[in-house]
Design an enzyme around this catalytic site. Structure first.
Site: not given
Length: 306
Positions: A126, A240
């Protein structure tokens, strides 16, 4: 999976091996992968190097035993979320300069020593999320890319490792990270590109269909990600994803089986190599908080896919 079906994974907490085993039994699958993370530790850690850098324990010994216990060696794979900066106030420039090579080397050696040679390493995950940690690349993409490349060089230099390196980003631009390309460090150091998706629309109350359209069509959303992966010719994954409770600024959709079904369709239509549900509560709830969504999850990924 060898038939083109995306592998299924789960995150249930740090070293949550009994919980992962119980989840696999509930799901009725033969194949279930496990995700875990190592996070930066402070400089007082007894694992700190001369530069004050350390990881919290990854417990590769325990995950190695878990993987080895599978009757079919391909039924369990370990997926490791590995930051790029090895302390809470770490510097990407230090990593890029090689000052913390020893920590990446030690992590790779521990994985190999415990039989986790085919680990998927979600390195610097991320980076387009400025809140993820000091390894984000939203202010200086060039140094993020350089640090990523250096870390991969070290990871791949460890004898016996066959790691798959994944770069996964979040939905949406931030700062200088205005597209998926900006933070991409190069074809030679990335094996898989990934996208993390939660059923949220910050600050906006919307129907399930409206929220999905927003996630799909917004800048750095699903459509942009699929185009990015297609242009690269790289395998893709969704490492995710999950439901999120309503009632805070994220404006999650709560118990929304529509999101589960749409994600299942996305995994198949995009030829994803794996997907992993984030079932630990980072603020948005767990599958147990969403009974209708949990039933949809079991219907989509249960025994028939094992």
């Amino acid at each position: 999976m060898t038939d083109g079906t995306p592998r299924v994974g789960i995150y249930l907490g740090t070293a949550a091996i009994p919980a992962v085993d119980a989840f696999a039994s509930w799901l009725g699958r033969g194949q279930l992968d496990a995700t875990d993370y190592t996070d930066p530790a402070d400089a007082e850690s007894d694992q700190a190097d001369a530069n004050g850098a350390a990881w919290t324990p990854v417990m590769s010994d325990r995950w190695g035993g878990w993987a080895a216990a599978a009757p079919d060696a391909d039924n369990r794979r370990f997926i490791l979320g590995l930051p790029l900066t090895p302390k809470p106030d770490g510097s990407l420039a230090e990593v890029a300069a090689g000052l913390h090579d020893g920590l990446f080397d030690a992590t790779a050696a521990a994985l190999v020593a415990h039989g986790l040679t085919d680990t998927v390493v979600r390195l610097g995950y991320e980076p387009n999320n400025p809140g993820i940690g000091p390894w984000h690349g939203t202010t200086d993409p060039a140094v993020y890319r350089a640090a990523f490349r250096r870390a991969v060089f070290v990871l791949r230099s460890v004898t016996g490792g066959r790691f798959t390196v994944e770069l996964d980003q979040a939905v949406g631009p931030a700062g200088a990270a205005t597209s998926f390309d900006v933070l991409y460090p190069g074809d030679d150091v990335v094996d898989i590109v990934g996208l993390n998706i939660y059923d949220v629309w910050w600050g906006t109350t919307a129907s399930p269909a409206e929220r999905w359209t927003y996630i799909h069509d917004r800048p750095m959303g699903i459509a942009d990600f699929l185009a990015f992966a297609g242009h690269l010719g790289k395998p893709l994954a969704f490492p995710e994803w999950g439901l999120y409770r309503p009632g805070d600024p994220y404006h999650g959709g709560g118990d929304n089986p529509d999101f589960i079904t749409r994600m299942a369709d996305l995994f198949t239509s995009s030829n994803a190599v794996f997907q992993s549900y984030f079932a630990a509560d980072w603020g948005g709830g767990t599958l147990d908080d969403f009974p209708t969504g949990k039933a949809a999850y079991r219907a989509a990924f249960g025994a028939a896919g094992g």
